[in-house]
Design a protein around this motif. Structure first.
Motif, PDB file in Angstrom:
ATOM      1  N   THR A  52       0.776  -1.730   0.317  1.00  0.00           N
ATOM      2  CA  THR A  52      -0.095  -0.312   0.368  1.00  0.00           C
ATOM      3  C   THR A  52       0.393   1.140   0.220  1.00  0.00           C
ATOM      4  O   THR A  52       0.493   2.605  -0.271  1.00  0.00           O
ATOM      5  CB  THR A  52      -1.104  -0.164   1.378  1.00  0.00           C
ATOM      6  OG1 THR A  52      -0.136  -0.368   2.402  1.00  0.00           O
ATOM      7  CG2 THR A  52      -1.787  -1.208   0.911  1.00  0.00           C
ATOM      8  N   GLU A  53       1.986   1.272   0.949  1.00  0.00           N
ATOM      9  CA  GLU A  53       2.733   2.356   0.570  1.00  0.00           C
ATOM     10  C   GLU A  53       3.263   2.629  -0.783  1.00  0.00           C
ATOM     11  O   GLU A  53       4.704   1.366  -0.772  1.00  0.00           O
ATOM     12  CB  GLU A  53       4.027   2.543   1.605  1.00  0.00           C
ATOM     13  CG  GLU A  53       4.490   3.737   2.461  1.00  0.00           C
ATOM     14  CD  GLU A  53       5.583   3.428   3.656  1.00  0.00           C
ATOM     15  OE1 GLU A  53       6.393   3.928   3.668  1.00  0.00           O
ATOM     16  OE2 GLU A  53       4.950   2.922   4.355  1.00  0.00           O
ATOM     17  N   GLU A  54       3.140   3.387  -0.790  1.00  0.00           N
ATOM     18  CA  GLU A  54       4.178   4.349  -2.058  1.00  0.00           C
ATOM     19  C   GLU A  54       5.561   4.494  -2.769  1.00  0.00           C
ATOM     20  O   GLU A  54       6.329   3.881  -3.239  1.00  0.00           O
ATOM     21  CB  GLU A  54       3.772   5.271  -2.582  1.00  0.00           C
ATOM     22  CG  GLU A  54       1.806   5.243  -3.232  1.00  0.00           C
ATOM     23  CD  GLU A  54       1.888   4.530  -4.447  1.00  0.00           C
ATOM     24  OE1 GLU A  54       2.313   4.315  -5.318  1.00  0.00           O
ATOM     25  OE2 GLU A  54       0.782   4.223  -4.022  1.00  0.00           O
ATOM     26  N   GLU A  55       5.622   4.104  -1.190  1.00  0.00           N
ATOM     27  CA  GLU A  55       7.649   4.740  -1.214  1.00  0.00           C
ATOM     28  C   GLU A  55       8.048   3.415  -1.307  1.00  0.00           C
ATOM     29  O   GLU A  55       8.354   2.466  -1.833  1.00  0.00           O
ATOM     30  CB  GLU A  55       8.018   5.285   0.194  1.00  0.00           C
ATOM     31  CG  GLU A  55       9.194   5.342   0.147  1.00  0.00           C
ATOM     32  CD  GLU A  55       9.880   5.874   0.979  1.00  0.00           C
ATOM     33  OE1 GLU A  55      10.969   5.825   1.795  1.00  0.00           O
ATOM     34  OE2 GLU A  55       9.359   6.647   2.023  1.00  0.00           O
ATOM     35  N   ASP A  56       7.971   2.671  -0.735  1.00  0.00           N
ATOM     36  CA  ASP A  56       8.246   0.970  -0.500  1.00  0.00           C
ATOM     37  C   ASP A  56       7.588  -0.333  -2.246  1.00  0.00           C
ATOM     38  O   ASP A  56       9.036  -0.768  -2.969  1.00  0.00           O
ATOM     39  CB  ASP A  56       7.271  -0.297  -0.035  1.00  0.00           C
ATOM     40  CG  ASP A  56       7.962   0.047   1.545  1.00  0.00           C
ATOM     41  OD1 ASP A  56       8.426   0.574   1.905  1.00  0.00           O
ATOM     42  OD2 ASP A  56       6.861   0.237   2.504  1.00  0.00           O
ATOM     43  N   LYS A  57       6.578   0.266  -2.745  1.00  0.00           N
ATOM     44  CA  LYS A  57       6.367   0.312  -3.881  1.00  0.00           C
ATOM     45  C   LYS A  57       7.564   0.441  -4.981  1.00  0.00           C
ATOM     46  O   LYS A  57       7.949  -0.188  -5.902  1.00  0.00           O
ATOM     47  CB  LYS A  57       4.896   0.689  -4.606  1.00  0.00           C
ATOM     48  CG  LYS A  57       3.435   0.121  -3.930  1.00  0.00           C
ATOM     49  CD  LYS A  57       2.775   0.329  -4.060  1.00  0.00           C
ATOM     50  CE  LYS A  57       1.777  -0.649  -4.155  1.00  0.00           C
ATOM     51  NZ  LYS A  57       0.037  -0.126  -5.280  1.00  0.00           N
ATOM     52  N   ALA A  58       7.993   1.710  -5.050  1.00  0.00           N
ATOM     53  CA  ALA A  58       9.044   2.026  -5.513  1.00  0.00           C
ATOM     54  C   ALA A  58      10.310   1.422  -5.757  1.00  0.00           C
ATOM     55  O   ALA A  58      10.140   1.396  -6.882  1.00  0.00           O
ATOM     56  CB  ALA A  58       8.667   3.563  -5.524  1.00  0.00           C
ATOM     57  N   GLU A  61       9.928  -1.646  -7.405  1.00  0.00           N
ATOM     58  CA  GLU A  61       9.739  -1.855  -9.041  1.00  0.00           C
ATOM     59  C   GLU A  61      11.087  -1.255  -9.156  1.00  0.00           C
ATOM     60  O   GLU A  61      11.429  -1.900 -10.304  1.00  0.00           O
ATOM     61  CB  GLU A  61       8.653  -0.708  -8.865  1.00  0.00           C
ATOM     62  CG  GLU A  61       7.084  -1.074  -9.136  1.00  0.00           C
ATOM     63  CD  GLU A  61       5.862  -0.044  -9.077  1.00  0.00           C
ATOM     64  OE1 GLU A  61       6.112   1.482  -9.209  1.00  0.00           O
ATOM     65  OE2 GLU A  61       4.941  -0.604  -9.366  1.00  0.00           O
TER      66      GLU A  61
END
Length: 187
Positions: A52-58, A61
């Protein structure tokens, strides 16, 4: 690159093509190495879908993009074909993983014993990524015994598995889930 056809039938007899066109058996250690990296990338994709956290997703990726570079590196027999720029992984990527690990650890309680993989679904998937990453690293090390593989590839894979371990700890911690510790007998 536009893909116009998914099946080529060129692998129907148990061989596949490396970068540069050299054909090898599908049981070759090189294919096992980059195939395991591809498997890891799919596992990371599932983890991204759970986050859910965008920083972790970035970060995840970025890892996926790096895994494509690693796969291209491993799929290149450097005795026949020079490495494309896209197959090179900079030493800064390993350093970035170390910084991410240190940042995650700074917000977590100290570890005390072995942890049973699990917790939240995302943390459990991070543990799956960790174990597949360790297997990929073993395959890379085996390939290094037979072919030219840049040392930063193995170093990156080693740090990456550590990252997934710490990420799993973080995900359980922020969810308020206590990690289950291993004991010599599970009761």
């Amino acid at each position: 690159m536009k893909i116009t056809k998914v099946y080529t039938k060129t692998g129907d007899k148990g061989t596949t093509s490396l970068v540069g066109g050299v054909r090898i058996k599908k049981s070759d250690i090189r294919l096992e190495a980059y195939g395991t990296v591809d498997e890891l990338n799919a596992c990371v994709g599932l983890l991204v879908a759970m986050m859910t956290e965008e920083e972790d997703k970035a970060i995840l990726e970025r890892i996926q993009c790096n895994l494509f570079n690693v796969g291209t590196h491993l799929a290149t027999d450097q005795s026949c074909t020079p490495l494309y720029a896209s197959a090179k992984l900079g030493i800064s990527e390993t350093e970035l993983m170390e910084k991410e690990i240190d940042a995650l650890l700074s917000g977590l309680p100290a570890a005390d014993g072995f942890v049973l993989p699990g917790g939240t679904p995302a943390a459990a998937q991070a543990h799956v990524c960790r174990t597949v990453c360790r297997r990929a690293e073993r395959r890379v090390v085996a390939l290094m015994g037979e072919a030219v593989v840049s040392p930063e590839i193995q170093q990156y894979m080693n740090r990456l598995s550590d990252y997934f371990y710490v990420l799993a700890k973080k995900l359980n911690f922020i969810a308020g889930r206590s990690e289950k510790k291993w004991h010599n007998s599970c009761e």
